[in-house]
Write a protein that holds these residues in place. Structure first.
Motif, PDB file in Angstrom:
ATOM      1  N   LEU A  52      22.122  31.734  74.843  1.00 27.25           N
ATOM      2  CA  LEU A  52      23.573  31.763  74.678  1.00 27.25           C
ATOM      3  C   LEU A  52      24.177  30.500  75.277  1.00 27.25           C
ATOM      4  O   LEU A  52      23.843  30.128  76.404  1.00 27.25           O
ATOM      5  N   CYS A  53      25.055  29.848  74.532  1.00 26.21           N
ATOM      6  CA  CYS A  53      25.750  28.649  75.001  1.00 26.21           C
ATOM      7  C   CYS A  53      24.720  27.597  75.451  1.00 26.21           C
ATOM      8  O   CYS A  53      23.827  27.236  74.685  1.00 26.21           O
ATOM      9  N   LEU A  54      24.800  27.117  76.695  1.00 29.00           N
ATOM     10  CA  LEU A  54      23.860  26.101  77.172  1.00 29.00           C
ATOM     11  C   LEU A  54      22.458  26.663  77.388  1.00 29.00           C
ATOM     12  O   LEU A  54      21.532  25.903  77.699  1.00 29.00           O
ATOM     13  N   GLY A  55      22.284  27.959  77.213  1.00 27.77           N
ATOM     14  CA  GLY A  55      20.947  28.535  77.244  1.00 27.77           C
ATOM     15  C   GLY A  55      20.055  27.954  76.158  1.00 27.77           C
ATOM     16  O   GLY A  55      18.824  28.003  76.264  1.00 27.77           O
ATOM     17  N   ALA A  56      20.671  27.375  75.117  1.00 26.99           N
ATOM     18  CA  ALA A  56      19.887  26.721  74.065  1.00 26.99           C
ATOM     19  C   ALA A  56      19.054  25.583  74.629  1.00 26.99           C
ATOM     20  O   ALA A  56      17.970  25.277  74.111  1.00 26.99           O
ATOM     21  N   PHE A  57      19.534  24.940  75.702  1.00 34.77           N
ATOM     22  CA  PHE A  57      18.769  23.868  76.328  1.00 34.77           C
ATOM     23  C   PHE A  57      17.438  24.408  76.860  1.00 34.77           C
ATOM     24  O   PHE A  57      16.412  23.718  76.799  1.00 34.77           O
ATOM     25  N   GLY A  58      17.450  25.617  77.413  1.00 41.62           N
ATOM     26  CA  GLY A  58      16.221  26.212  77.911  1.00 41.62           C
ATOM     27  C   GLY A  58      15.240  26.513  76.797  1.00 41.62           C
ATOM     28  O   GLY A  58      14.029  26.262  76.928  1.00 41.62           O
ATOM     29  N   LEU A  59      15.740  27.034  75.674  1.00 40.52           N
ATOM     30  CA  LEU A  59      14.863  27.323  74.538  1.00 40.52           C
ATOM     31  C   LEU A  59      14.261  26.049  73.976  1.00 40.52           C
ATOM     32  O   LEU A  59      13.088  26.005  73.601  1.00 40.52           O
ATOM     33  N   GLN A  69      30.933  30.479  60.896  1.00 41.45           N
ATOM     34  CA  GLN A  69      32.318  30.140  61.196  1.00 41.45           C
ATOM     35  C   GLN A  69      32.387  29.003  62.192  1.00 41.45           C
ATOM     36  O   GLN A  69      31.554  28.888  63.080  1.00 41.45           O
ATOM     37  N   PRO A  70      33.401  28.110  62.068  1.00 38.09           N
ATOM     38  CA  PRO A  70      33.494  26.987  62.998  1.00 38.09           C
ATOM     39  C   PRO A  70      33.848  27.430  64.398  1.00 38.09           C
ATOM     40  O   PRO A  70      34.491  28.454  64.605  1.00 38.09           O
ATOM     41  N   GLN A  71      33.415  26.602  65.393  1.00 35.95           N
ATOM     42  CA  GLN A  71      33.698  26.917  66.786  1.00 35.95           C
ATOM     43  C   GLN A  71      35.159  26.692  67.138  1.00 35.95           C
ATOM     44  O   GLN A  71      35.727  27.414  67.952  1.00 35.95           O
ATOM     45  N   VAL A  76      14.129  33.250  67.033  1.00 33.30           N
ATOM     46  CA  VAL A  76      14.995  32.660  68.055  1.00 33.30           C
ATOM     47  C   VAL A  76      16.435  32.600  67.562  1.00 33.30           C
ATOM     48  O   VAL A  76      16.697  32.335  66.387  1.00 33.30           O
ATOM     49  N   LEU A  77      17.374  32.849  68.470  1.00 33.81           N
ATOM     50  CA  LEU A  77      18.799  32.790  68.156  1.00 33.81           C
ATOM     51  C   LEU A  77      19.490  31.943  69.214  1.00 33.81           C
ATOM     52  O   LEU A  77      19.132  31.992  70.394  1.00 33.81           O
ATOM     53  N   THR A  78      20.485  31.164  68.797  1.00 34.80           N
ATOM     54  CA  THR A  78      21.290  30.373  69.719  1.00 34.80           C
ATOM     55  C   THR A  78      22.760  30.569  69.383  1.00 34.80           C
ATOM     56  O   THR A  78      23.109  30.831  68.229  1.00 34.80           O
ATOM     57  N   SER A  79      23.608  30.433  70.404  1.00 31.42           N
ATOM     58  CA  SER A  79      25.043  30.597  70.162  1.00 31.42           C
ATOM     59  C   SER A  79      25.801  29.419  70.737  1.00 31.42           C
ATOM     60  O   SER A  79      25.296  28.668  71.576  1.00 31.42           O
ATOM     61  N   ALA A  80      27.035  29.282  70.298  1.00 33.28           N
ATOM     62  CA  ALA A  80      27.930  28.253  70.804  1.00 33.28           C
ATOM     63  C   ALA A  80      28.517  28.710  72.142  1.00 33.28           C
ATOM     64  O   ALA A  80      27.954  29.574  72.813  1.00 33.28           O
ATOM     65  N   GLY A  81      29.649  28.157  72.501  1.00 33.01           N
ATOM     66  CA  GLY A  81      30.177  28.377  73.839  1.00 33.01           C
ATOM     67  C   GLY A  81      30.769  29.754  74.090  1.00 33.01           C
ATOM     68  O   GLY A  81      31.401  30.352  73.231  1.00 33.01           O
ATOM     69  N   VAL A  82      30.551  30.257  75.249  1.00 35.75           N
ATOM     70  CA  VAL A  82      31.196  31.380  75.909  1.00 35.75           C
ATOM     71  C   VAL A  82      31.367  32.589  74.990  1.00 35.75           C
ATOM     72  O   VAL A  82      30.445  33.357  74.794  1.00 35.75           O
ATOM     73  N   ALA A  83      32.565  32.771  74.400  1.00 38.90           N
ATOM     74  CA  ALA A  83      32.867  34.006  73.675  1.00 38.90           C
ATOM     75  C   ALA A  83      31.978  34.204  72.457  1.00 38.90           C
ATOM     76  O   ALA A  83      31.739  35.347  72.037  1.00 38.90           O
ATOM     77  N   SER A  84      31.457  33.118  71.869  1.00 40.71           N
ATOM     78  CA  SER A  84      30.597  33.278  70.697  1.00 40.71           C
ATOM     79  C   SER A  84      29.289  33.968  71.056  1.00 40.71           C
ATOM     80  O   SER A  84      28.573  34.443  70.172  1.00 40.71           O
ATOM     81  N   GLY A  85      28.969  34.043  72.356  1.00 38.29           N
ATOM     82  CA  GLY A  85      27.808  34.820  72.768  1.00 38.29           C
ATOM     83  C   GLY A  85      27.948  36.279  72.388  1.00 38.29           C
ATOM     84  O   GLY A  85      26.957  36.955  72.082  1.00 38.29           O
ATOM     85  N   LEU A  86      29.187  36.798  72.396  1.00 39.72           N
ATOM     86  CA  LEU A  86      29.426  38.166  71.934  1.00 39.72           C
ATOM     87  C   LEU A  86      29.066  38.311  70.464  1.00 39.72           C
ATOM     88  O   LEU A  86      28.440  39.301  70.058  1.00 39.72           O
ATOM     89  N   ASP A  87      29.477  37.324  69.649  1.00 37.98           N
ATOM     90  CA  ASP A  87      29.164  37.374  68.225  1.00 37.98           C
ATOM     91  C   ASP A  87      27.656  37.368  67.998  1.00 37.98           C
ATOM     92  O   ASP A  87      27.133  38.119  67.173  1.00 37.98           O
TER      93      ASP A  87
END
Length: 311
Positions: free
Chosen positions: A99-106, A191-193, A148-159
């Protein structure tokens, strides 16, 4: 299903709470187990909070889903012990989520090589420069690449988490949790961020919300934009602007997401025959419905249904 959330020192309480809200009790009735795992028992969090993690990182090795909820600093490497758990999860074919910057870990774990992924828009360039083997999509809310799944910033982690819940427990359960959290269940990953939002609580905003709610309830209907504009008491151009500000795209794009969500609900409820489902959701035919599944969800309707049977 067992879900492990990897926590770390200086974690954002919001990022940590995101998967807990979507997958954990008391909201979820699916019986999944969710464990917060960390390399140290006591953790500091943003805002002066102190957290206590019950489980060590190695507990994640028993999980079917491993989630890294953000990371504290894009310029700071993710620790080797967290990366090792992500690699181990990938090797045993668990679902891994950043989620968010967690993509760096993946990406550090090599799980995103050759795949499309996203992260917070402000750090997308740095992400792409550091990990050139990853196809970075700086605009997507989240990207589902299968394992594997990745998300954009903060609230998009809910999506992203709601999308994964739909894979695990069905779209009906995901929609139920979305209602419980009072968030929209139809934000697709494409959808765009960055969205321009109308004034909260304005009359025009409420009218557009009512229109979209009616269309969501009956996505097979096809009123013209002119008819909708007349119903909303505004010009076609003004309605188009409000819809784009609220959804991030055109009415047609939003309707495609709404119709796909309805098709998921019908299939999850036991509907048979893709042609019939396509007709009830106003897709031209079964081929168009299959194409929508592949484009938005990355799987065919049959594959998506198989994912709903995961324990």
């Amino acid at each position: 299903m067992r879900i492990a959330v990897l926590a770390y020192d200086q974690i954002s309480p919001f990022m940590l709470s995101t998967p807990l809200l979507v997958f954990g009790e008391p909201a979820l009735a699916g019986g999944h187990r969710i464990d917060v795992c960390a390399s140290q028992r006591r953790l500091s969090a943003i805002g002066g909070l102190t957290l206590q993690a019950r489980y060590p990182l190695k507990t994640a090795r028993e999980a079917d889903v491993v989630i890294l909820p953000g990371w504290r600093d894009a310029a700071e490497p993710v620790p080797a012990d967290i990366v090792a758990e992500l690699k181990a999860a990938g090797a045993r074919e668990a679902i891994v989520v950043g989620l968010c910057l967690g993509a760096f870990g993946l990406a550090k774990a090599g799980l995103l090589d050759g795949l499309r992924a996203t992260t917070h828009w402000a750090f997308a360039d740095a992400f792409a420069a550091r990990y050139p083997k990853v196809a970075v999509d700086p605009g997507a809310l989240f990207v589902d690449a299968g394992q594997v799944l990745t998300s954009a910033g903060v609230a998009s982690g809910l999506d992203c988490c709601l999308h994964l819940l739909a894979r695990i427990a069905g779209v009906g359960e995901a929609n139920r949790i979305a209602r419980h959290l009072v968030v929209a269940p139809l934000r697709g990953g494409g959808q765009p961020q960055l969205l321009e939002r109308p004034a909260i609580g304005s009359s025009a905003d409420r009218r557009v919300s009512e229109l979209l709610a009616a269309l969501r309830a009956n996505p097979a209907s096809a009123p013209s934009l002119d008819e909708l504009a007349e119903r909303a008491g505004m010009s076609r151009r003004t309605l188009t602007r409000h819809i784009r500000a609220r959804t991030g795209g055109s009415l047609g794009e939003w309707l495609k997401h709404a119709r796909l969500a309805r098709a998921q609900e019908l299939l999850a409820a036991g509907a048979r025959g893709l042609e019939d489902v396509a007709q009830r959701c106003r897709f031209p035919d079964a081929h168009a419905l299959r194409a929508a599944f592949r484009t938005e969800l990355g799987v065919t309707p049959t594959q998506w249904l198989a994912l709903q049977r995961l324990d």
